[in-house]
Each structure stands twice: as C-alpha cells, then as structure tokens.
Motif scaffolding. Structure first.
Motif, PDB file in Angstrom:
ATOM      1  N   TYR A  49       2.636 -30.549 -12.721  1.00 46.89           N
ATOM      2  CA  TYR A  49       1.679 -30.968 -13.730  1.00 46.89           C
ATOM      3  C   TYR A  49       1.456 -29.919 -14.807  1.00 46.89           C
ATOM      4  O   TYR A  49       1.557 -30.186 -15.992  1.00 46.89           O
ATOM      5  CB  TYR A  49       0.346 -31.332 -13.073  1.00 46.89           C
ATOM      6  CG  TYR A  49       0.527 -32.217 -11.867  1.00 46.89           C
ATOM      7  CD1 TYR A  49       1.047 -33.503 -11.990  1.00 46.89           C
ATOM      8  CD2 TYR A  49       0.251 -31.745 -10.589  1.00 46.89           C
ATOM      9  CE1 TYR A  49       1.248 -34.306 -10.883  1.00 46.89           C
ATOM     10  CE2 TYR A  49       0.441 -32.550  -9.477  1.00 46.89           C
ATOM     11  CZ  TYR A  49       0.942 -33.821  -9.630  1.00 46.89           C
ATOM     12  OH  TYR A  49       1.142 -34.603  -8.529  1.00 46.89           O
ATOM     13  N   SER A  68      -6.303 -36.760 -20.725  1.00 51.60           N
ATOM     14  CA  SER A  68      -5.753 -37.830 -21.569  1.00 51.60           C
ATOM     15  C   SER A  68      -4.707 -38.668 -20.835  1.00 51.60           C
ATOM     16  O   SER A  68      -4.441 -39.803 -21.226  1.00 51.60           O
ATOM     17  CB  SER A  68      -5.147 -37.254 -22.850  1.00 51.60           C
ATOM     18  OG  SER A  68      -3.925 -36.600 -22.585  1.00 51.60           O
ATOM     19  N   LYS A  69      -4.127 -38.119 -19.773  1.00 51.41           N
ATOM     20  CA  LYS A  69      -3.102 -38.839 -19.016  1.00 51.41           C
ATOM     21  C   LYS A  69      -3.664 -39.613 -17.820  1.00 51.41           C
ATOM     22  O   LYS A  69      -2.939 -40.377 -17.196  1.00 51.41           O
ATOM     23  CB  LYS A  69      -2.024 -37.860 -18.535  1.00 51.41           C
ATOM     24  CG  LYS A  69      -1.240 -37.261 -19.680  1.00 51.41           C
ATOM     25  CD  LYS A  69      -0.227 -36.260 -19.196  1.00 51.41           C
ATOM     26  CE  LYS A  69       0.493 -35.643 -20.396  1.00 51.41           C
ATOM     27  NZ  LYS A  69       1.387 -34.582 -20.008  1.00 51.41           N
ATOM     28  N   ARG A  71      -5.283 -42.495 -16.082  1.00 48.17           N
ATOM     29  CA  ARG A  71      -5.477 -43.918 -16.376  1.00 48.17           C
ATOM     30  C   ARG A  71      -6.569 -44.548 -15.516  1.00 48.17           C
ATOM     31  O   ARG A  71      -7.190 -45.522 -15.915  1.00 48.17           O
ATOM     32  CB  ARG A  71      -4.156 -44.685 -16.189  1.00 48.17           C
ATOM     33  CG  ARG A  71      -3.063 -44.250 -17.148  1.00 48.17           C
ATOM     34  CD  ARG A  71      -3.478 -44.542 -18.589  1.00 48.17           C
ATOM     35  NE  ARG A  71      -2.604 -43.906 -19.546  1.00 48.17           N
ATOM     36  CZ  ARG A  71      -2.969 -42.924 -20.362  1.00 48.17           C
ATOM     37  NH1 ARG A  71      -4.190 -42.460 -20.343  1.00 48.17           N
ATOM     38  NH2 ARG A  71      -2.109 -42.399 -21.207  1.00 48.17           N
ATOM     39  N   ASP A  72      -6.780 -43.983 -14.310  1.00 42.66           N
ATOM     40  CA  ASP A  72      -7.811 -44.522 -13.424  1.00 42.66           C
ATOM     41  C   ASP A  72      -8.218 -43.445 -12.437  1.00 42.66           C
ATOM     42  O   ASP A  72      -7.362 -42.690 -11.951  1.00 42.66           O
ATOM     43  CB  ASP A  72      -7.285 -45.747 -12.674  1.00 42.66           C
ATOM     44  CG  ASP A  72      -8.395 -46.624 -12.116  1.00 42.66           C
ATOM     45  OD1 ASP A  72      -9.586 -46.333 -12.369  1.00 42.66           O
ATOM     46  OD2 ASP A  72      -8.075 -47.591 -11.412  1.00 42.66           O
ATOM     47  N   THR A  97      -4.790 -42.128 -10.957  1.00 41.98           N
ATOM     48  CA  THR A  97      -3.542 -42.657 -11.495  1.00 41.98           C
ATOM     49  C   THR A  97      -3.285 -41.927 -12.803  1.00 41.98           C
ATOM     50  O   THR A  97      -4.136 -41.927 -13.700  1.00 41.98           O
ATOM     51  CB  THR A  97      -3.631 -44.177 -11.724  1.00 41.98           C
ATOM     52  OG1 THR A  97      -3.897 -44.805 -10.469  1.00 41.98           O
ATOM     53  CG2 THR A  97      -2.337 -44.719 -12.299  1.00 41.98           C
ATOM     54  N   VAL A  98      -2.116 -41.272 -12.872  1.00 41.27           N
ATOM     55  CA  VAL A  98      -1.778 -40.415 -14.008  1.00 41.27           C
ATOM     56  C   VAL A  98      -0.514 -40.944 -14.676  1.00 41.27           C
ATOM     57  O   VAL A  98       0.487 -41.217 -14.006  1.00 41.27           O
ATOM     58  CB  VAL A  98      -1.549 -38.957 -13.535  1.00 41.27           C
ATOM     59  CG1 VAL A  98      -1.186 -38.065 -14.708  1.00 41.27           C
ATOM     60  CG2 VAL A  98      -2.782 -38.424 -12.820  1.00 41.27           C
ATOM     61  N   GLU A  99      -0.584 -41.083 -15.995  1.00 42.53           N
ATOM     62  CA  GLU A  99       0.578 -41.521 -16.775  1.00 42.53           C
ATOM     63  C   GLU A  99       1.780 -40.634 -16.458  1.00 42.53           C
ATOM     64  O   GLU A  99       1.695 -39.411 -16.477  1.00 42.53           O
ATOM     65  CB  GLU A  99       0.236 -41.422 -18.258  1.00 42.53           C
ATOM     66  CG  GLU A  99       1.355 -41.829 -19.188  1.00 42.53           C
ATOM     67  CD  GLU A  99       0.966 -41.641 -20.647  1.00 42.53           C
ATOM     68  OE1 GLU A  99       1.768 -41.058 -21.395  1.00 42.53           O
ATOM     69  OE2 GLU A  99      -0.141 -42.063 -21.022  1.00 42.53           O
ATOM     70  N   GLY A 100       2.892 -41.263 -16.145  1.00 47.21           N
ATOM     71  CA  GLY A 100       4.111 -40.522 -15.853  1.00 47.21           C
ATOM     72  C   GLY A 100       4.274 -40.140 -14.390  1.00 47.21           C
ATOM     73  O   GLY A 100       5.355 -39.733 -13.973  1.00 47.21           O
ATOM     74  N   GLY A 102       2.059 -41.944 -11.771  1.00 49.72           N
ATOM     75  CA  GLY A 102       1.499 -42.978 -10.907  1.00 49.72           C
ATOM     76  C   GLY A 102       0.251 -42.460 -10.208  1.00 49.72           C
ATOM     77  O   GLY A 102      -0.392 -41.522 -10.654  1.00 49.72           O
ATOM     78  N   ARG A 103      -0.040 -43.088  -9.080  1.00 48.31           N
ATOM     79  CA  ARG A 103      -1.238 -42.695  -8.330  1.00 48.31           C
ATOM     80  C   ARG A 103      -0.924 -41.453  -7.501  1.00 48.31           C
ATOM     81  O   ARG A 103       0.038 -41.435  -6.733  1.00 48.31           O
ATOM     82  CB  ARG A 103      -1.710 -43.839  -7.432  1.00 48.31           C
ATOM     83  CG  ARG A 103      -3.044 -43.557  -6.794  1.00 48.31           C
ATOM     84  CD  ARG A 103      -3.620 -44.783  -6.136  1.00 48.31           C
ATOM     85  NE  ARG A 103      -4.868 -44.484  -5.463  1.00 48.31           N
ATOM     86  CZ  ARG A 103      -5.643 -45.406  -4.918  1.00 48.31           C
ATOM     87  NH1 ARG A 103      -5.298 -46.688  -4.953  1.00 48.31           N
ATOM     88  NH2 ARG A 103      -6.768 -45.045  -4.321  1.00 48.31           N
TER      89      ARG A 103
END
Length: 126
Positions: A49, A68-69, A71-72, A97-100, A102-103
């Motif tokens: 990360y 910013s990445k 998502r949930d 859940t992170v863009e690029g 997943g969870r």
C-alpha cells in the motif's frame, strides 16, 4: 501582571488526546494537532500500500491518497494507547474495500514517537 506559560504536553498527554480523536476516526485532526513539520511516516518494506513519507505535507498527502481509495468501511477499531518513554503505540484493525485491492483486512500496530509535545514519527507494523 499575568504570565502565560507554554507547557509542552507529555507523551502520556499526547497519547490520551490522540486516543480521544482516534476513537472518533479524526485522523486528519490528529495530524493537524500533533504532527511536527518534519514528521516521518514509515510503512513496512513489504507493504503493498505505502512506503515512506517525510514532512507534514507528504505525510498528509499519503493519508489523503489512502482515504481517497477507500470505497467502503466494513469496520475499524483502535485500541487504547500504551506509553513507554517518548513512544506510544496503538493497535488498529480495519476491514475496508480499497480501489485496486478489493476488500482487505489490516491488523496493525501503530508506533508514534513524541518529542517536545509533537509526533515526530509514525511507524506501521502489519
């Protein structure tokens, strides 16, 4: 005549205030209140990360980039701080859940070094 005394917060006092803000998920407020201008932020060498950032602007941007990445947020918790000398640590777990990516679930220890009432470094172990 009144005398104004600037008292520098102890590591214990910084840790207690940090905890108040962390329990409310006010991470950028923690940065504003406590991070020194030359603060360092260090992730493990194997991190997928983040890595290393130095200086308040770079460390703030590192945090903004991560947020910013997201998502949930499925869950997040920070433990009470443990203080030793000029350091304190907290445990933190996040299920996000992170863009690029997943969870993901991150279980980490966050170690902070305090000097003259300011946080001069943060290290993440996960």
């Amino acid at each position: 005549m009144s005398t104004v005394t600037n008292t520098i917060m102890t590591t214990q006092e910084v840790a207690a205030r940090f905890n108040e803000l962390a329990q409310q998920e006010l991470w950028f407020e923690i940065q504003e209140e406590f991070f020194a201008d030359n603060v360092k932020s260090i992730d493990p060498p194997h991190s997928l990360y983040f890595g290393y950032a130095e200086g308040i602007a770079a460390v703030r941007q590192k945090g903004k980039d991560f947020v910013s990445k997201i998502r949930d947020v499925h869950g997040a918790h920070t433990t009470e701080p443990v203080v030793g000398g000029n350091y304190f640590s907290v445990g933190r777990n996040m299920d996000v859940t992170v863009e690029g990516f997943g969870r993901i679930q991150i279980d980490e220890i966050m170690l902070y070094e305090v000097k003259d009432g300011q946080i001069i470094s943060e290290r993440f172990f996960y």
